[in-house]
Write an enzyme that holds these catalytic residues in place. Structure first.
Site, PDB file in Angstrom:
ATOM      1  N   GLU A   1       1.690   5.488  20.498  1.00 14.78           N
ATOM      2  CA  GLU A   1       2.236   4.226  19.998  1.00 14.78           C
ATOM      3  C   GLU A   1       1.829   3.102  20.937  1.00 14.78           C
ATOM      4  OE1 GLU A   1       6.750   3.942  21.238  1.00 14.78           O
ATOM      5  OE2 GLU A   1       6.309   5.969  20.489  1.00 14.78           O
TER       6      GLU A   1
ATOM      7  N   ARG B   1       1.123  -2.432  25.822  1.00 17.74           N
ATOM      8  CA  ARG B   1       1.081  -1.153  26.542  1.00 17.74           C
ATOM      9  C   ARG B   1       0.905  -0.044  25.527  1.00 17.74           C
ATOM     10  NH1 ARG B   1       6.247   0.350  27.925  1.00 17.74           N
ATOM     11  NH2 ARG B   1       6.068   2.001  26.359  1.00 17.74           N
TER      12      ARG B   1
ATOM     13  N   GLY C   1       8.318  -3.049  28.751  1.00 20.44           N
ATOM     14  CA  GLY C   1       9.379  -3.257  29.722  1.00 20.44           C
ATOM     15  C   GLY C   1       8.845  -3.790  31.037  1.00 20.44           C
TER      16      GLY C   1
ATOM     17  N   ASN D   1       3.128  -0.940  22.372  1.00 16.01           N
ATOM     18  CA  ASN D   1       4.287  -1.803  22.561  1.00 16.01           C
ATOM     19  C   ASN D   1       3.804  -3.217  22.835  1.00 16.01           C
ATOM     20  OD1 ASN D   1       6.637  -3.101  23.748  1.00 16.01           O
ATOM     21  ND2 ASN D   1       7.491  -1.063  24.039  1.00 16.01           N
TER      22      ASN D   1
ATOM     23  N   ASP E   1       0.771   4.040  24.796  1.00 15.72           N
ATOM     24  CA  ASP E   1       1.213   5.343  25.291  1.00 15.72           C
ATOM     25  C   ASP E   1       0.308   6.425  24.708  1.00 15.72           C
ATOM     26  OD1 ASP E   1       3.259   4.000  26.554  1.00 15.72           O
ATOM     27  OD2 ASP E   1       4.738   4.429  25.000  1.00 15.72           O
TER      28      ASP E   1
ATOM     29  N   GLU F   1      18.256  -2.003  22.744  1.00 13.07           N
ATOM     30  CA  GLU F   1      17.565  -2.134  24.019  1.00 13.07           C
ATOM     31  C   GLU F   1      17.920  -3.431  24.738  1.00 13.07           C
ATOM     32  OE1 GLU F   1      13.303  -0.643  23.581  1.00 13.07           O
ATOM     33  OE2 GLU F   1      13.944  -0.799  21.500  1.00 13.07           O
TER      34      GLU F   1
ATOM     35  N   SER G   1      11.746   2.466  23.699  1.00 12.59           N
ATOM     36  CA  SER G   1      12.549   3.060  24.776  1.00 12.59           C
ATOM     37  C   SER G   1      12.955   4.496  24.490  1.00 12.59           C
ATOM     38  CB  SER G   1      13.806   2.214  25.057  1.00 12.59           C
ATOM     39  OG  SER G   1      13.454   0.995  25.656  1.00 12.59           O
TER      40      SER G   1
ATOM     41  N   TYR H   1      14.888   4.780  32.369  1.00 11.64           N
ATOM     42  CA  TYR H   1      15.562   3.663  33.035  1.00 11.64           C
ATOM     43  C   TYR H   1      16.545   4.080  34.115  1.00 11.64           C
ATOM     44  CZ  TYR H   1      13.347   1.237  29.231  1.00 11.64           C
ATOM     45  OH  TYR H   1      12.409   0.757  28.362  1.00 11.64           O
TER      46      TYR H   1
END
Length: 324
Positions: free
Chosen positions: A286, A271, A292, A288, A273, A27, A163, A232
């Site tokens: 999950e 963050r 990002g 993070n 999800d 990443e 990602s 992305y």
């Protein structure tokens, strides 16, 4: 030289910031884009910001600069497994974000799911399968057991990583071996979980000094799997910020994200999800610890949906860490 147009002149009393971006994970490119965007936003508020790659020059540079705050925007191994954060801590510098211990817990998806299940958060049933197990027991027999236990559809993902690299939605038994091969190209252990159908949302959590709070959920709608390319590449994915949820469900997903942040011992930024099923139940997927921050990333979209100026918001997080 005069200040750049649109940029606040440097404040001599403000904290200095070192942003870490790049590294050698899969990443890397995303991390570089995140670092550049955050540095620009912070500089717009008058902060002195330097950006550093993770290479042999990093420790000497940080030792010489002695920034007030180090903000790791490293995605994948190194940045999210706690190792770089441990190095920064050994230098005696403040790190923005979760400490190394909490990062390691969150980095392991099976461990994070177990912690949150114990905290009363719904998370899809799953199994964790190392690659070596298939060699020892035979792949076909193990995969038959997985389908018999969890049913279809399934999601196969690396037990660590971000990602959506190596993640596959599996709808037929015949597609499962290929999904495992794809997953094992990124890690030696796979997490296979029952797929939950519903609305995909991401909820970012920040702390500007008064405790963690959730930004509005962002809904993710893709023309296929929400994979690396969809995340992305502008145009592949449609985002709704805030998510198209009723008020009660929006409050529920915010509460789950803050609960996950607290239960995992995270700090400053995270963050979560989730998938909200047809009954309105949020299912944890999950978390993070280094979300990002690119132009298509979810945390900046959520912040702007809430009316925040990104520079001022990031500056408030930095200031809170500098006071710690």
């Amino acid at each position: 030289m005069g200040a750049t147009e649109g940029r606040t002149p440097p404040d001599a009393d403000a904290p200095t910031v070192a942003v870490l971006a790049g590294g050698l994970s899969h990443e890397r490119d995303v991390s570089l884009r995140s670092g550049r965007r955050v540095a620009e936003a912070l500089r717009s508020t008058g902060l002195e910001v330097t950006v550093h790659d993770v290479d042999p020059d990093l420790v000497p540079a940080l030792s010489q600069l002695r920034p007030d705050v180090v903000w790791p925007l490293l995605h994948g191994a190194g940045g999210e497994d706690g190792s770089v954060r441990d190095v920064v801590r050994m230098l005696g510098l403040r790190v923005l974000g979760s400490d190394a211990r909490a990062s390691r817990v969150a980095w392991s998806k099976p461990v994070a799911k177990t912690v949150l299940a114990r905290a009363g958060v719904a998370t899809p049933e799953h199994v964790t399968l190392p690659q070596s197990l298939f060699r020892e027991l035979g792949a076909a027999q193990v995969l038959d057991l997985v389908v018999g236990q969890l049913g279809l559809p399934l999601v196969v993902k690396p037990s660590r990583g971000g990602s959506a690299l190596g993640v596959t939605l599996v709808t037929t038994r015949d597609a499962l071996p290929g999904a495992m091969v794809e997953c094992f190209s990124y890690t030696d252990t796979a997490l296979v979980e029952r797929a939950v159908t519903g609305t995909e949302v991401a909820v970012s959590v920040l702390d500007t000094g008064d405790g963690p709070f959730a930004l509005p959920a962002v809904e993710v709608v893709t023309d296929g799997p929400y994979d690396y390319d969809a995340r992305y590449s502008p145009g592949r994915t449609e985002y709704f910020a805030p998510a198209r949820l009723d008020a009660a469900t929006a409050a529920d997903v915010a509460e789950v994200a803050v609960r996950a942040h607290r239960a995992l011992g995270l700090r400053d930024v995270s963050r979560t999800d989730l998938v909200v099923d047809a009954a309105g139940v949020p299912w944890f997927l999950e978390v993070n610890v280094a979300p990002g921050m690119t132009e298509t990333s979810l945390l900046p979209q959520a912040a702007e949906a809430a009316g925040h100026d990104l520079g001022r918001l990031y500056r408030a997080v930095v200031d809170a860490v500098a006071r710690r």
